[in-house]
Design a protein around this motif. Structure first.
Motif, PDB file in Angstrom:
ATOM      1  N   GLY A  60       0.782  -1.232   0.000  1.00 49.68           N
ATOM      2  CA  GLY A  60       0.000   0.000   0.000  1.00 49.68           C
ATOM      3  C   GLY A  60       0.813   1.280   0.000  1.00 49.68           C
ATOM      4  N   LEU A  61       2.135   1.167   0.042  1.00 50.23           N
ATOM      5  CA  LEU A  61       2.982   2.360   0.060  1.00 50.23           C
ATOM      6  C   LEU A  61       3.525   2.665  -1.328  1.00 50.23           C
ATOM      7  CD1 LEU A  61       5.137   1.721   3.271  1.00 50.23           C
ATOM      8  CD2 LEU A  61       3.021   3.043   3.062  1.00 50.23           C
ATOM      9  N   ASN A  62       3.713   3.944  -1.608  1.00 51.16           N
ATOM     10  CA  ASN A  62       4.324   4.310  -2.882  1.00 51.16           C
ATOM     11  C   ASN A  62       5.841   4.144  -2.803  1.00 51.16           C
ATOM     12  OD1 ASN A  62       5.492   6.660  -1.728  1.00 51.16           O
ATOM     13  ND2 ASN A  62       3.728   7.912  -2.284  1.00 51.16           N
ATOM     14  N   ARG A  63       6.512   4.329  -3.935  1.00 48.82           N
ATOM     15  CA  ARG A  63       7.959   4.115  -4.029  1.00 48.82           C
ATOM     16  C   ARG A  63       8.734   4.972  -3.034  1.00 48.82           C
ATOM     17  NH1 ARG A  63      11.864   6.854  -6.516  1.00 48.82           N
ATOM     18  NH2 ARG A  63      10.371   8.161  -7.600  1.00 48.82           N
ATOM     19  N   VAL A  64       8.357   6.225  -2.887  1.00 43.80           N
ATOM     20  CA  VAL A  64       9.078   7.131  -1.981  1.00 43.80           C
ATOM     21  C   VAL A  64       8.926   6.682  -0.531  1.00 43.80           C
ATOM     22  CG1 VAL A  64       9.208   9.505  -1.122  1.00 43.80           C
ATOM     23  CG2 VAL A  64       8.955   9.082  -3.575  1.00 43.80           C
ATOM     24  N   ALA A  65       7.727   6.309  -0.135  1.00 43.17           N
ATOM     25  CA  ALA A  65       7.503   5.843   1.242  1.00 43.17           C
ATOM     26  C   ALA A  65       8.288   4.568   1.526  1.00 43.17           C
ATOM     27  CB  ALA A  65       6.015   5.625   1.487  1.00 43.17           C
ATOM     28  N   ARG A  66       8.378   3.689   0.541  1.00 46.36           N
ATOM     29  CA  ARG A  66       9.141   2.451   0.704  1.00 46.36           C
ATOM     30  C   ARG A  66      10.628   2.762   0.877  1.00 46.36           C
ATOM     31  NH1 ARG A  66       6.300  -1.720  -3.622  1.00 46.36           N
ATOM     32  NH2 ARG A  66       4.204  -1.470  -2.771  1.00 46.36           N
ATOM     33  N   GLN A  67      11.135   3.660   0.046  1.00 46.49           N
ATOM     34  CA  GLN A  67      12.540   4.025   0.156  1.00 46.49           C
ATOM     35  C   GLN A  67      12.840   4.706   1.487  1.00 46.49           C
ATOM     36  OE1 GLN A  67      13.609   6.118  -3.440  1.00 46.49           O
ATOM     37  NE2 GLN A  67      13.714   4.209  -4.592  1.00 46.49           N
ATOM     38  N   ARG A  68      11.898   5.472   1.987  1.00 46.88           N
ATOM     39  CA  ARG A  68      12.086   6.106   3.299  1.00 46.88           C
ATOM     40  C   ARG A  68      12.202   5.067   4.407  1.00 46.88           C
ATOM     41  NH1 ARG A  68       7.890  10.959   2.256  1.00 46.88           N
ATOM     42  NH2 ARG A  68       9.378  12.388   1.303  1.00 46.88           N
ATOM     43  N   LEU A  69      11.414   4.004   4.329  1.00 44.99           N
ATOM     44  CA  LEU A  69      11.516   2.939   5.333  1.00 44.99           C
ATOM     45  C   LEU A  69      12.901   2.302   5.306  1.00 44.99           C
ATOM     46  CD1 LEU A  69       8.083   1.062   5.154  1.00 44.99           C
ATOM     47  CD2 LEU A  69       8.947   2.504   6.999  1.00 44.99           C
ATOM     48  N   VAL A  70      13.405   2.049   4.110  1.00 44.00           N
ATOM     49  CA  VAL A  70      14.746   1.467   3.980  1.00 44.00           C
ATOM     50  C   VAL A  70      15.792   2.458   4.495  1.00 44.00           C
ATOM     51  CG1 VAL A  70      16.497   0.662   2.340  1.00 44.00           C
ATOM     52  CG2 VAL A  70      14.105  -0.054   2.074  1.00 44.00           C
ATOM     53  N   ASN A  71      15.693   3.703   4.081  1.00 39.72           N
ATOM     54  CA  ASN A  71      16.656   4.716   4.518  1.00 39.72           C
ATOM     55  C   ASN A  71      16.641   4.909   6.035  1.00 39.72           C
ATOM     56  OD1 ASN A  71      17.669   5.255   1.957  1.00 39.72           O
ATOM     57  ND2 ASN A  71      16.191   6.882   1.560  1.00 39.72           N
ATOM     58  N   THR A  72      15.467   4.852   6.637  1.00 44.59           N
ATOM     59  CA  THR A  72      15.365   4.977   8.093  1.00 44.59           C
ATOM     60  C   THR A  72      16.076   3.814   8.785  1.00 44.59           C
ATOM     61  OG1 THR A  72      13.307   6.225   7.943  1.00 44.59           O
ATOM     62  CG2 THR A  72      13.750   5.100  10.036  1.00 44.59           C
ATOM     63  N   ALA A  73      15.877   2.611   8.276  1.00 40.65           N
ATOM     64  CA  ALA A  73      16.520   1.434   8.866  1.00 40.65           C
ATOM     65  C   ALA A  73      18.040   1.514   8.761  1.00 40.65           C
ATOM     66  CB  ALA A  73      16.014   0.162   8.199  1.00 40.65           C
ATOM     67  N   LEU A  74      18.532   2.173   7.723  1.00 43.42           N
ATOM     68  CA  LEU A  74      19.978   2.226   7.469  1.00 43.42           C
ATOM     69  C   LEU A  74      20.576   3.609   7.743  1.00 43.42           C
ATOM     70  CD1 LEU A  74      20.059   0.241   4.102  1.00 43.42           C
ATOM     71  CD2 LEU A  74      20.374  -0.635   6.428  1.00 43.42           C
ATOM     72  N   ALA A  75      19.834   4.486   8.409  1.00 47.08           N
ATOM     73  CA  ALA A  75      20.222   5.892   8.550  1.00 47.08           C
ATOM     74  C   ALA A  75      21.664   6.097   9.009  1.00 47.08           C
ATOM     75  CB  ALA A  75      19.257   6.606   9.498  1.00 47.08           C
ATOM     76  N   GLU A  76      22.060   5.437  10.073  1.00 46.76           N
ATOM     77  CA  GLU A  76      23.416   5.624  10.609  1.00 46.76           C
ATOM     78  C   GLU A  76      24.479   5.171   9.603  1.00 46.76           C
ATOM     79  OE1 GLU A  76      25.557   3.187  13.877  1.00 46.76           O
ATOM     80  OE2 GLU A  76      24.402   4.778  14.888  1.00 46.76           O
ATOM     81  N   LEU A  77      24.225   4.063   8.945  1.00 45.71           N
ATOM     82  CA  LEU A  77      25.179   3.573   7.937  1.00 45.71           C
ATOM     83  C   LEU A  77      25.286   4.538   6.764  1.00 45.71           C
ATOM     84  CD1 LEU A  77      24.356  -0.228   7.751  1.00 45.71           C
ATOM     85  CD2 LEU A  77      26.386   0.836   8.710  1.00 45.71           C
ATOM     86  N   LEU A  78      24.166   5.143   6.371  1.00 44.04           N
ATOM     87  CA  LEU A  78      24.182   6.072   5.244  1.00 44.04           C
ATOM     88  C   LEU A  78      24.970   7.336   5.566  1.00 44.04           C
ATOM     89  CD1 LEU A  78      20.495   5.640   4.031  1.00 44.04           C
ATOM     90  CD2 LEU A  78      22.571   4.755   2.947  1.00 44.04           C
ATOM     91  N   VAL A  79      25.024   7.687   6.825  1.00 42.08           N
ATOM     92  CA  VAL A  79      25.797   8.861   7.233  1.00 42.08           C
ATOM     93  C   VAL A  79      27.280   8.523   7.364  1.00 42.08           C
ATOM     94  CG1 VAL A  79      26.191  10.491   9.130  1.00 42.08           C
ATOM     95  CG2 VAL A  79      23.867   9.971   8.400  1.00 42.08           C
ATOM     96  N   GLU A  80      27.566   7.352   7.923  1.00 38.64           N
ATOM     97  CA  GLU A  80      28.940   7.031   8.295  1.00 38.64           C
ATOM     98  C   GLU A  80      29.693   6.126   7.323  1.00 38.64           C
ATOM     99  OE1 GLU A  80      28.701   5.343  12.182  1.00 38.64           O
ATOM    100  OE2 GLU A  80      27.880   7.169  13.068  1.00 38.64           O
ATOM    101  N   ARG A  81      29.028   5.182   6.662  1.00 35.92           N
ATOM    102  CA  ARG A  81      29.757   4.145   5.930  1.00 35.92           C
ATOM    103  C   ARG A  81      29.362   3.963   4.473  1.00 35.92           C
ATOM    104  NH1 ARG A  81      31.425  -0.191   9.387  1.00 35.92           N
ATOM    105  NH2 ARG A  81      32.861  -0.634   7.716  1.00 35.92           N
ATOM    106  N   VAL A  82      28.115   4.240   4.125  1.00 38.05           N
ATOM    107  CA  VAL A  82      27.625   3.966   2.777  1.00 38.05           C
ATOM    108  C   VAL A  82      27.478   5.284   2.011  1.00 38.05           C
ATOM    109  CG1 VAL A  82      25.711   3.023   1.421  1.00 38.05           C
ATOM    110  CG2 VAL A  82      26.453   1.861   3.512  1.00 38.05           C
ATOM    111  N   HIS A  83      28.151   5.362   0.872  1.00 35.44           N
ATOM    112  CA  HIS A  83      28.080   6.566   0.050  1.00 35.44           C
ATOM    113  C   HIS A  83      26.869   6.544  -0.880  1.00 35.44           C
ATOM    114  CE1 HIS A  83      29.298   9.928  -2.431  1.00 35.44           C
ATOM    115  NE2 HIS A  83      29.181   9.153  -3.507  1.00 35.44           N
ATOM    116  N   ALA A  84      26.554   5.377  -1.432  1.00 37.74           N
ATOM    117  CA  ALA A  84      25.457   5.275  -2.394  1.00 37.74           C
ATOM    118  C   ALA A  84      24.672   3.991  -2.168  1.00 37.74           C
ATOM    119  CB  ALA A  84      26.004   5.304  -3.818  1.00 37.74           C
ATOM    120  N   LEU A  85      23.359   4.111  -2.292  1.00 39.84           N
ATOM    121  CA  LEU A  85      22.479   2.966  -2.095  1.00 39.84           C
ATOM    122  C   LEU A  85      21.364   3.005  -3.136  1.00 39.84           C
ATOM    123  CD1 LEU A  85      21.656   0.528  -0.251  1.00 39.84           C
ATOM    124  CD2 LEU A  85      20.196   2.152   0.962  1.00 39.84           C
ATOM    125  N   ALA A  86      21.285   1.985  -3.970  1.00 42.94           N
ATOM    126  CA  ALA A  86      20.185   1.838  -4.921  1.00 42.94           C
ATOM    127  C   ALA A  86      19.176   0.887  -4.291  1.00 42.94           C
ATOM    128  CB  ALA A  86      20.698   1.275  -6.238  1.00 42.94           C
TER     129      ALA A  86
END
Length: 96
Positions: A60-86
């Motif tokens: 029931g979620l659109n693409r942006v909402a789904r990506q936000r869930l993934v980004n929230t789960a990985l937030a710390e890694l995206l700041v500190e360790r991961v430069h790009a995530l598809a």
């Protein structure tokens, strides 16, 4: 559940997405070798990733909402360790 990438960052991505989304399918691919020498390559060999995740949490979620869930789960890694995530995110029964 399938995880193709290995290494500490890939393992952490897998653990965090598993805990947050209880995926029915999960594929983590390390794309870092394709970006060696580019901006964001920190030399660790674990800076660029692609994930394909299937979870009932996306129903029931659109693409942006789904990506936000993934980004929230990985937030710390995206700041500190991961430069790009598809991200490819789908609910069970959806075609990719």
């Amino acid at each position: 559940m399938t995880t193709t990438a290995t290494g500490p960052v890939a393992a952490e991505i897998t653990a965090r997405l598993t805990a947050a989304l209880a995926p029915t399918q999960l594929e983590v691919i390390n794309d870092s070798a394709r970006h060696r020498g580019h901006v964001g390559d920190d030399g660790s060999g674990e800076s660029h990733f692609s994930v394909t995740v299937e979870s009932a949490a996306f129903a029931g979620l659109n693409r942006v909402a789904r990506q936000r869930l993934v980004n929230t789960a990985l937030a710390e890694l995206l700041v500190e360790r991961v430069h790009a995530l598809a991200i490819r995110a789908r609910a069970p029964g959806e075609m990719s």
